[in-house]
Design an enzyme around this catalytic site. Structure first.
Site, PDB file in Angstrom:
ATOM      1  N   CYS A  43       3.071  -7.997  -6.214  1.00 34.56           N
ATOM      2  CA  CYS A  43       4.204  -7.634  -7.040  1.00 34.56           C
ATOM      3  C   CYS A  43       4.671  -8.766  -7.955  1.00 34.56           C
ATOM      4  CB  CYS A  43       5.326  -7.103  -6.167  1.00 34.56           C
ATOM      5  SG  CYS A  43       6.418  -6.007  -7.071  1.00 34.56           S
ATOM      6  N   HIS A  54       3.566  -4.094  -1.112  1.00 37.69           N
ATOM      7  CA  HIS A  54       4.235  -4.902  -0.073  1.00 37.69           C
ATOM      8  C   HIS A  54       4.027  -4.161   1.254  1.00 37.69           C
ATOM      9  CE1 HIS A  54       6.788  -7.249  -2.890  1.00 37.69           C
ATOM     10  NE2 HIS A  54       6.965  -6.137  -3.555  1.00 37.69           N
TER      11      HIS A  54
HETATM   12  N1  GLN Z   1      10.968  -8.603 -10.106  1.00 36.92           N
HETATM   13  C1  GLN Z   1       9.809  -7.824 -10.305  1.00 36.92           C
HETATM   14  C2  GLN Z   1      10.102  -6.384 -10.707  1.00 36.92           C
HETATM   15  O1  GLN Z   1      11.095  -5.898 -10.488  1.00 36.92           O
HETATM   16  C3  GLN Z   1       8.968  -7.841  -9.006  1.00 36.92           C
HETATM   17  C4  GLN Z   1       9.678  -7.188  -7.856  1.00 36.92           C
HETATM   18  C5  GLN Z   1       8.921  -7.405  -6.533  1.00 36.92           C
HETATM   19  O2  GLN Z   1       8.241  -8.400  -6.302  1.00 36.92           O
HETATM   20  N2  GLN Z   1       9.088  -6.465  -5.605  1.00 36.92           N
HETATM   21  O3  GLN Z   1       9.275  -5.747 -11.232  1.00 36.92           O
END
Ligand code: GLN
Length: 257
Positions: A97, A205
């Site tokens: 992510c 995740h």
């Molecule tokens: N901040 C990034 C987004 O919102 C990644 C979020 C995350 O790692 N879950 O896309």
């Protein structure tokens, strides 16, 4: 015979760790230890240089826009150049992510700030528009076989996504997988993640690796083969991991999210 030793290089471990991403460190560590392979975990935080050992797995977890903004200056210096050189040389890297997004050319925040990435993947990530939702939920995806692997066993991965960013892959990078259920890179083109050489990126995740043991072993094997290219991993009893996979995949296939 000198004992094999693998080093897990955990990038920004205290800043980039959402929805159980630290479980990826534990999964690699345990699957090595169960096979008598020595493992060292090194946290590579702000201002700390990367010290590759030649037998490493680099992990870059997810994080909120705030954390991505806080670390980007540190990443876009020598550390980012070093990480890109390691990737070009076939080093093993897994980005999840927010970490995955910073393996591309840039991640643009909703405020319009373009955070430079290390450019391992030919891709960029745009922010969600005000009328667009965050992409949240369980994901099931079919991994694309590597070139020359077309007849290999089809592989699937499961995990959980929660991101605002929409990632667009360029021509220079293959997706890691095709979405069976969920949003993936952008909720539009059906792709999930990216793969190039031994670098893997994903929006999953959960954490990802405990429920997808074949991928954990792939990362371990790729790292160990950099010191001994004939190395083989002895199989483990993955009954618990496969049950965890099946329980999420079953729910997702049944449309129960
Ligand atoms: N901040 C990034 C987004 O919102 C990644 C979020 C995350 O790692 N879950 O896309």
């Amino acid at each position: 015979m000198e004992r094999l030793r693998l080093t897990i290089q955990h990038l920004y471990a205290d800043m980039m760790n959402l929805y159980g991403d630290r479980g990826n460190v534990i999964s690699i560590k345990k699957r090595c230890e169960w096979r008598g392979i020595e493992v060292e975990v090194v946290d590579v935080g702000l201002g700390e240089p990367i010290r590759p050992t030649g037998c490493d797995v680099f992990l870059f977890g997810g994080g909120q826009d705030r954390e991505q903004t806080l670390l980007v200056d540190d990443l876009s210096g020598a550390k980012g150049r070093e990480l890109k050189a390691i990737a070009e040389d076939g080093g093993v890297i897994l980005g999840v992510c927010g970490g995955y997004q910073l393996m591309g050319h840039y991640y643009e925040t909703p405020e319009g700030e373009k955070l430079p990435g290390v450019g391992i993947f030919d891709m960029h990530t745009r922010p969600r528009r005000p009328d667009e939702p965050r992409l949240i939920g369980n994901v099931l995806a079919r991994v694309r076989p590597l070139e020359g692997e077309a007849d290999a066993t089809p592989r699937e991965i499961v995990g959980f996504e929660n991101h605002g960013g929409r990632t667009e892959l360029g021509g220079g990078t293959e997706p890691l997988a095709d979405v069976i259920s969920g949003y993936g890179n952008n909720g539009r083109d059906g792709t999930e993640g990216a793969r190039r050489l031994n670098s893997y990126g994903t929006y999953l995740h959960g954490s990802l690796l405990p429920k997808n043991p074949w991928l954990t072993d792939q990362l371990i094997l790729n790292a160990l083969r950099r010191t001994d290219d004939s190395f083989e991993l002895e199989p483990l009893d993955d009954a618990a991991e496969k049950a965890a996979f099946a329980s999420v995949a079953g729910r997702v296939r049944a449309g129960k999210g």
